[in-house]
Design an enzyme around this catalytic site. Structure first.
Site, PDB file in Angstrom:
ATOM      1  N   VAL A 155       0.975  -0.963  -0.141  1.00  0.00           N
ATOM      2  CA  VAL A 155       0.035  -0.008   0.169  1.00  0.00           C
ATOM      3  C   VAL A 155       1.102   0.980   0.111  1.00  0.00           C
ATOM      4  CG1 VAL A 155      -2.090  -1.408   0.509  1.00  0.00           C
ATOM      5  CG2 VAL A 155      -0.564  -0.214   2.612  1.00  0.00           C
ATOM      6  N   LYS A 190       4.025   1.271   1.626  1.00  0.00           N
ATOM      7  CA  LYS A 190       4.812   1.784   3.112  1.00  0.00           C
ATOM      8  C   LYS A 190       6.101   2.775   2.600  1.00  0.00           C
ATOM      9  CE  LYS A 190       5.430  -1.688   5.395  1.00  0.00           C
ATOM     10  NZ  LYS A 190       6.758  -3.023   4.929  1.00  0.00           N
ATOM     11  N   GLU A 248      12.685   1.141   8.064  1.00  0.00           N
ATOM     12  CA  GLU A 248      10.932   0.615   7.502  1.00  0.00           C
ATOM     13  C   GLU A 248      10.536  -1.171   7.457  1.00  0.00           C
ATOM     14  OE1 GLU A 248      10.102   1.100   3.200  1.00  0.00           O
ATOM     15  OE2 GLU A 248       8.789  -0.840   3.535  1.00  0.00           O
ATOM     16  N   ASP A 279       3.114 -11.040  11.048  1.00  0.00           N
ATOM     17  CA  ASP A 279       3.178 -11.711  10.327  1.00  0.00           C
ATOM     18  C   ASP A 279       3.806 -12.605  11.110  1.00  0.00           C
ATOM     19  OD1 ASP A 279       2.179 -10.931   8.400  1.00  0.00           O
ATOM     20  OD2 ASP A 279       3.954  -9.836   7.231  1.00  0.00           O
ATOM     21  N   PRO A 303      -9.766  -3.231  10.036  1.00  0.00           N
ATOM     22  CA  PRO A 303      -8.735  -3.812  10.237  1.00  0.00           C
ATOM     23  C   PRO A 303      -7.536  -3.029   9.838  1.00  0.00           C
ATOM     24  CG  PRO A 303     -10.202  -3.640   7.457  1.00  0.00           C
ATOM     25  CD  PRO A 303     -10.966  -2.570   8.574  1.00  0.00           C
ATOM     26  N   LYS A 308     -12.377   8.561  14.258  1.00  0.00           N
ATOM     27  CA  LYS A 308     -12.760   7.610  15.006  1.00  0.00           C
ATOM     28  C   LYS A 308     -11.682   7.335  14.775  1.00  0.00           C
ATOM     29  CE  LYS A 308     -16.386   3.427  13.747  1.00  0.00           C
ATOM     30  NZ  LYS A 308     -16.510   2.939  12.859  1.00  0.00           N
ATOM     31  N   GLY A 313      18.072  -7.948 -17.395  1.00  0.00           N
ATOM     32  CA  GLY A 313      16.763  -9.765 -17.147  1.00  0.00           C
ATOM     33  C   GLY A 313      18.466 -11.121 -17.292  1.00  0.00           C
ATOM     34  N   CYS A 372      22.008  -3.363 -20.027  1.00  0.00           N
ATOM     35  CA  CYS A 372      23.065  -4.177 -19.452  1.00  0.00           C
ATOM     36  C   CYS A 372      22.443  -5.615 -20.549  1.00  0.00           C
ATOM     37  CB  CYS A 372      22.377  -5.197 -17.761  1.00  0.00           C
ATOM     38  SG  CYS A 372      23.253  -5.693 -16.877  1.00  0.00           S
ATOM     39  N   GLU A 427      25.965 -17.299 -22.414  1.00  0.00           N
ATOM     40  CA  GLU A 427      24.445 -17.588 -21.146  1.00  0.00           C
ATOM     41  C   GLU A 427      23.852 -18.159 -21.992  1.00  0.00           C
ATOM     42  OE1 GLU A 427      23.025 -13.789 -19.368  1.00  0.00           O
ATOM     43  OE2 GLU A 427      22.163 -14.895 -18.439  1.00  0.00           O
ATOM     44  N   HIS A 471      23.900  -0.064 -15.532  1.00  0.00           N
ATOM     45  CA  HIS A 471      21.914  -0.010 -14.640  1.00  0.00           C
ATOM     46  C   HIS A 471      22.417   1.427 -14.596  1.00  0.00           C
ATOM     47  CE1 HIS A 471      20.415  -3.852 -14.561  1.00  0.00           C
ATOM     48  NE2 HIS A 471      21.513  -4.412 -14.651  1.00  0.00           N
ATOM     49  N   GLU A 513      19.827   3.123 -14.642  1.00  0.00           N
ATOM     50  CA  GLU A 513      18.556   3.389 -14.050  1.00  0.00           C
ATOM     51  C   GLU A 513      18.352   3.841 -12.171  1.00  0.00           C
ATOM     52  OE1 GLU A 513      19.248   1.101 -15.559  1.00  0.00           O
ATOM     53  OE2 GLU A 513      17.962  -1.090 -14.315  1.00  0.00           O
TER      54      GLU A 513
HETATM   55  N1  GLN Z   1      22.004 -12.114 -17.740  1.00  0.00           N
HETATM   56  C1  GLN Z   1      22.968 -11.271 -18.142  1.00  0.00           C
HETATM   57  C2  GLN Z   1      24.416 -11.022 -17.032  1.00  0.00           C
HETATM   58  O1  GLN Z   1      24.646 -11.759 -16.152  1.00  0.00           O
HETATM   59  C3  GLN Z   1      22.785  -9.768 -17.917  1.00  0.00           C
HETATM   60  C4  GLN Z   1      22.180  -8.931 -16.946  1.00  0.00           C
HETATM   61  C5  GLN Z   1      21.597  -8.271 -16.446  1.00  0.00           C
HETATM   62  O2  GLN Z   1      20.445  -7.632 -17.361  1.00  0.00           O
HETATM   63  N2  GLN Z   1      21.566  -7.328 -14.849  1.00  0.00           N
HETATM   64  O3  GLN Z   1      25.384 -11.052 -18.285  1.00  0.00           O
END
Ligand code: GLN
Length: 534
Positions: A16, A18, A140, A147, A190, A223, A354, A381, A405, A507, A509
């Site tokens: 939600v 947090k 946090e 839990d 709740p 309330k 990925g 990446c 890979e 990366h 980002e």
């Molecule tokens: N699978 C790729 C590697 O291990 C890319 C990793 C990723 O995109 N973070 O090099």
């Protein structure tokens, strides 16, 4: 000054917001001149988030020092505009490994090692270590109250609060108030139950943030105040907003910080949030659509930093961006006409990171389309690696080129492992992780965007561009514009004859902030805007 603490707990439901609430509280303290840090405690037994599937846990956020952390650290860094590190993410896995290692060493010789006091002591030490050097630490606690896993953390917080004294800490409980479809009634039951549960552990909230879909009426807050034994000015309604960056402004307007700051510091300072307010209120008249083609799109949290980085860059260019998530699995068998239809009206493309072979052929198709149709594209990446595969196959005519890979026996391993990565025994924390310097090559787009000779960017991968192919790539127009000099590793590739076809092994980002957008994302957005204006 001793560090003061705001402990943020969650009730009723997870997801939600947090993390956003915790990040906003930190940001509002920083805007009052305090030195702020944030710590996330995750009750799972993984030592870090690095070994978890993005489908289960969303993105793994990588810090400068190479820790693989919970995605909430991304919110903290973006809202606080501070670099955090591995010590800002505590997990049960880390705590238990530490306690068990000490037991084996004989540090507890003679004692029965128990959750209380040994595990709770280790948690308290980690909290204090994570908070070191700050005036205020927002801590946090992951999960929701009730839990089983989070109990030792809450018990440690209870003990720490005693030690810190009455003005040493505050508890903010974030809950959810459902509004019934049939009667439009907002239900606080709740929340009452979760506060009851929290109190049974010995924690009384100082403030309650009621998350809701729509704004709640005053009597709902009254309330809650009465039943949960919290002063009315400590009950804050945070309803759904267009952008997460509006949340601090809402919390400020509702005076949450006055309650907390009075409690902890005995004062109430003015906050300087004008720059943030300008960022949120920025006119975004131009419209843009960016496609993000990845493997984990069914859980959008898997790409949260990428999507935020796109938004930061768009805001800085006065544009409102829509990010469309497309599964690369679905494009493996796509015909040219399907591709054309899918990307009609798209102004830019991002292929994010990925792992594993699923969906790669779909990405190759999309990248060929983007390269040939001059669609502005940023490969991150894995995205950069697949850009290299596509270029090798379709431009250099190296049939079956691949990353080892996905095809360990490929005749053209354009992406492969360095010797040190092929000898890895444990999967956890063994990738190339964290910030490394990247030297930019004069006269390239990358250098023009960064406007610096050397930049530090964060990594999380095992595989690298194979330098055996570098010359062939460069002779055919895919040039290397950034390298990691000590090992001569390719960090950035860019296509000469294209408005923006840039692949980065790191990366970017993770370093984009709403108030400091990342130059590469700004470069992508600038080209996407040019295309949309055509
Ligand atoms: N699978 C790729 C590697 O291990 C890319 C990793 C990723 O995109 N973070 O090099």
């Amino acid at each position: 000054m001793d560090t003061k603490f705001v402990f943020v707990t969650g009730g009723v439901l997870s997801s939600v917001g947090k993390g956003i609430a915790a990040a906003s509280i930190g940001m509002l303290f920083k805007a009052r001149g305090y030195k702020v840090t944030a710590v996330k405690m995750d009750p799972y037994l993984n030592v870090d988030a690095g070994t978890m599937s993005p489908f289960q846990h969303g993105e793994v956020f990588v810090t400068e020092d190479g820790a693989e952390t919970d995605l909430d650290l991304g919110h903290y860094e973006r809202f606080l505009d501070e670099n955090l590190s591995g010590k800002n993410n505590i997990t049960s896995g880390k705590i238990y490994s530490h306690v068990i290692a000490k037991e084996r060493k004989g540090d507890y010789l003679g004692s029965t090692v128990q959750v209380i006091p040994h595990v709770t002591d280790a948690i308290k030490e980690s909290i204090l270590y994570g908070a070191q050097g700050s005036d205020l630490a927002v801590v946090e606690i992951g999960g929701t109250v009730g839990d089983i896993e989070s109990l030792p953390f809450l018990e440690a917080v209870r003990q720490l609060r005693r030690e810190l004294g009455p003005n040493g800490s505050a508890v903010v409980h974030v809950t959810y108030v459902p509004i019934l479809d049939t009667t439009q009634e907002a239900k606080t039951k709740p929340t009452q139950h979760s506060v009851k549960e929290l109190r049974s552990i010995g924690l009384q909230p100082d403030a309650i943030i009621l998350r809701s879909h729509l704004p709640l009426e005053e009597h709902v807050l009254e309330k809650t105040a009465l039943f949960c034994d919290v002063p009315l000015d400590g009950v804050i309604n945070s309803y759904d907003l267009h952008s997460v960056y509006e949340v601090p402004l809402l919390l400020e307007e509702k005076h949450l910080l006055q309650v907390l700051e009075q409690r902890l510091f005995g004062t109430s300072k003015e906050a300087d949030i004008s720059a943030w307010r300008n960022m949120v209120g920025m006119k975004t008249e131009k419209k843009l659509t960016i496609a993000l083609v990845g493997k984990y799109v069914t859980l959008p949290d898997a790409y949260i930093s990428v999507v935020e980085a796109i938004k930061h860059a768009a805001i800085s260019k006065g544009a409102k961006v829509e990010v469309i998530l497309i599964s690369s699995d679905n494009l493996e068998t796509a015909s040219d006409s399907v591709l054309k239809e899918t990307f009609d009206g798209i102004d830019g493309l991002v292929i994010p990171g990925g792992f594993g072979g699923r969906g790669i052929e779909g990405m190759i198709k999309v990248l060929q389309y983007a390269r040939e149709n001059k669609l502005p594209t940023l490969g991150i990446c894995l995205g950069m690696q697949v850009m290299s595969i596509e270029f090798a196959r379709n431009v250099l005519q190296l049939d079956g080129a691949n990353s080892t890979e996905f095809d360990p026996a490929t005749s053209y391993p354009v992406i492969s492992l360095l010797p040190e990565q092929s000898q890895i025994e444990n999967m956890g924390a063994s990738m190339r992780l964290g910030a490394y310097p990247c030297t930019l090559i004069e006269g390239t787009k990358a250098q023009e965007m960064y406007k610096k000779p050397v930049v530090f960017e964060r990594h999380r991968h095992r595989f690298e561009f194979n330098n055996l192919f570098k010359q062939k790539f460069e002779e055919n127009g895919f040039i290397v514009s950034g390298i990691f000099e000590p090992k001569n590793l390719v960090e950035i590739l860019e296509l000469k004859d294209h408005p923006f076809f840039v692949g980065v092994q790191f990366h970017p980002e993770f370093k984009s902030r709403p108030m400091a957008p990342h130059p590469l994302f700004q470069g992508l957005i600038a080209q996407a805007l040019e295309r949309s204006a055509l």
